[in-house]
Write an enzyme that holds these catalytic residues in place. Structure first.
Site, PDB file in Angstrom:
ATOM      1  N   CYS A   1       4.499   2.418   8.301  1.00  0.00           N
ATOM      2  CA  CYS A   1       4.256   2.760   6.893  1.00  0.00           C
ATOM      3  C   CYS A   1       4.051   1.514   6.037  1.00  0.00           C
ATOM      4  O   CYS A   1       4.857   0.578   6.075  1.00  0.00           O
ATOM      5  CB  CYS A   1       5.442   3.569   6.368  1.00  0.00           C
TER       6      CYS A   1
ATOM      7  N   CYS B   1       2.701   2.069  -1.157  1.00  0.00           N
ATOM      8  CA  CYS B   1       1.500   2.836  -0.830  1.00  0.00           C
ATOM      9  C   CYS B   1       1.681   4.248  -1.337  1.00  0.00           C
ATOM     10  O   CYS B   1       2.744   4.844  -1.150  1.00  0.00           O
ATOM     11  CB  CYS B   1       1.252   2.830   0.683  1.00  0.00           C
TER      12      CYS B   1
ATOM     13  N   CYS C   1      -3.213   8.940   5.758  1.00  0.00           N
ATOM     14  CA  CYS C   1      -2.331   7.816   6.075  1.00  0.00           C
ATOM     15  C   CYS C   1      -3.120   6.765   6.855  1.00  0.00           C
ATOM     16  O   CYS C   1      -3.588   7.036   7.963  1.00  0.00           O
ATOM     17  CB  CYS C   1      -1.129   8.287   6.888  1.00  0.00           C
TER      18      CYS C   1
ATOM     19  N   ASP D   1      19.488   7.237  -4.457  1.00  0.00           N
ATOM     20  CA  ASP D   1      18.933   6.316  -3.458  1.00  0.00           C
ATOM     21  C   ASP D   1      19.859   5.124  -3.225  1.00  0.00           C
ATOM     22  O   ASP D   1      19.388   4.005  -3.042  1.00  0.00           O
ATOM     23  CB  ASP D   1      17.549   5.843  -3.933  1.00  0.00           C
TER      24      ASP D   1
ATOM     25  N   CYS E   1      -2.409  14.705   3.863  1.00  0.00           N
ATOM     26  CA  CYS E   1      -1.584  13.493   3.863  1.00  0.00           C
ATOM     27  C   CYS E   1      -1.629  12.803   5.223  1.00  0.00           C
ATOM     28  O   CYS E   1      -1.696  11.569   5.301  1.00  0.00           O
ATOM     29  CB  CYS E   1      -0.146  13.824   3.475  1.00  0.00           C
TER      30      CYS E   1
ATOM     31  N   CYS F   1      -2.508  14.717  -2.033  1.00  0.00           N
ATOM     32  CA  CYS F   1      -1.762  15.973  -1.995  1.00  0.00           C
ATOM     33  C   CYS F   1      -2.224  16.915  -3.117  1.00  0.00           C
ATOM     34  O   CYS F   1      -2.173  16.537  -4.297  1.00  0.00           O
ATOM     35  CB  CYS F   1      -0.265  15.713  -2.132  1.00  0.00           C
TER      36      CYS F   1
END
Length: 316
Positions: free
Chosen positions: A216, A243, A193, A129, A189, A250
């Protein structure tokens, strides 16, 4: 291709504490994935994260990022907590994952170098990342898991709460078979959201769903440097950093096992914090609580902005 070395690398990765390890050939990403990424950028799906626009050539061809790269070793490290911390996404409650994953990758690289038969040695680069790498794509290509409708890397039987890392090496290793999408008709999902950041995509080139960073809550509470829109603040609930709702619903996470990595466990100080403690948090307390933590990504001002946004909604 070196099948024996590939097996030894995977075994060593597991010994080092990684939850999964796979290998893919270093080559340009496929046309479908490249078009999906370019389309997402053109639509502004990355919001204010301008760095996502940089180095597109390297993002779409790892051999440009590391000349001479022949294989990409993809790894996953479990972060599912045994003790969730109220107010925080699960990934953020331990020490900074960048450091943890990188150190393990360097140890894996040292192991590979020790086995090298090349007189010139083995060249490598480690990432987590922190570079223009399509991490979930390469994890999928390396057979670790599939990219779900929530845009997370899902490892069958283990779930999606994993940090990803990559080791680019100049050795031709045996590649694993890519993992196929296995969400089926499930869309929990998308339904869960709270802000509509996930939605059905207009075409299959976007793998079934479209994702908008600007909606988001993870983006708004971490990467975003502006105010949190009131409509989004109303959907934050009690979580003021990140979040997890698309992961919580899931089905693949139903059997997720908590991590046993000591550095990813929350401290007693973090676990003892109450709502009033957060509202009165000082800069000094913040620095002490989050020393060596990824939470510093949002900075003190950002964290307090989030906490105040929730308090404002509660006081209405």
């Amino acid at each position: 291709m070196n099948s024996k070395l590939s097996r030894e690398i995977k075994a060593e990765a597991l010994r080092l504490g990684f939850s999964a390890c796979g290998i893919a050939k270093a080559e340009p990403v496929d046309t479908e994935a490249a078009k999906a990424f370019q389309s997402w950028i053109q639509r502004g799906g990355h919001a204010t994260m301008q760095y996502m626009e940089n180095y597109e050539d390297k993002r779409l061809d790892p051999r440009i990022l590391m000349p001479g790269a022949k294989s990409i070793i993809s790894v996953a490290l479990n972060y599912a907590p045994s003790q969730p911390v109220k107010g925080f996404a699960n990934y953020a409650i331990g020490k900074d994952y960048h450091d943890i994953v990188k150190q393990k990758l360097y140890k894996l690289a040292a192991f590979i170098v020790s086995l090298s038969s090349s007189p010139e040695g083995t060249s490598f680069r480690a990432f987590t990342d922190s570079a223009p790498v399509l991490e979930r794509y390469w994890a999928m290509k390396a057979g670790l898991g599939f990219i779900g409708k929530n845009h997370q890397l899902i490892i069958p039987g283990m779930g999606s709460q994993f940090f990803l890392g990559e080791l680019f090496v100049d050795i031709e290793l045996e590649s694993d078979a890519p993992c196929q999408q296995r969400c089926g008709s499930c869309h929990r999902c998308i339904d869960a959201c709270p802000t509509g950041a996930l939605s059905l995509a207009p075409s299959e080139t976007e793998r079934g769903t479209s994702f908008s960073s600007s909606l988001c809550l993870s983006y708004l509470t971490i990467e975003n440097r502006g105010d949190i829109p009131e409509e989004a603040a109303q959907k934050m609930g009690e979580t003021f950093y990140g979040c997890d709702r698309c992961q919580q619903v899931c089905p693949w996470n139903a059997k997720a096992q908590p991590t046993d990595e000591p550095l990813l466990q929350p401290t007693d100080e973090l676990l003892s914090m109450k709502e009033e403690d957060w509202q009165q948090l000082s800069v000094e307390q913040y620095q002490q609580l989050f020393k060596g933590s990824a939470v510093k990504r949002a900075k003190y001002e950002g964290l307090m902005r989030n906490i105040k946004a929730i308090k404002h909604e509660q006081d209405k």
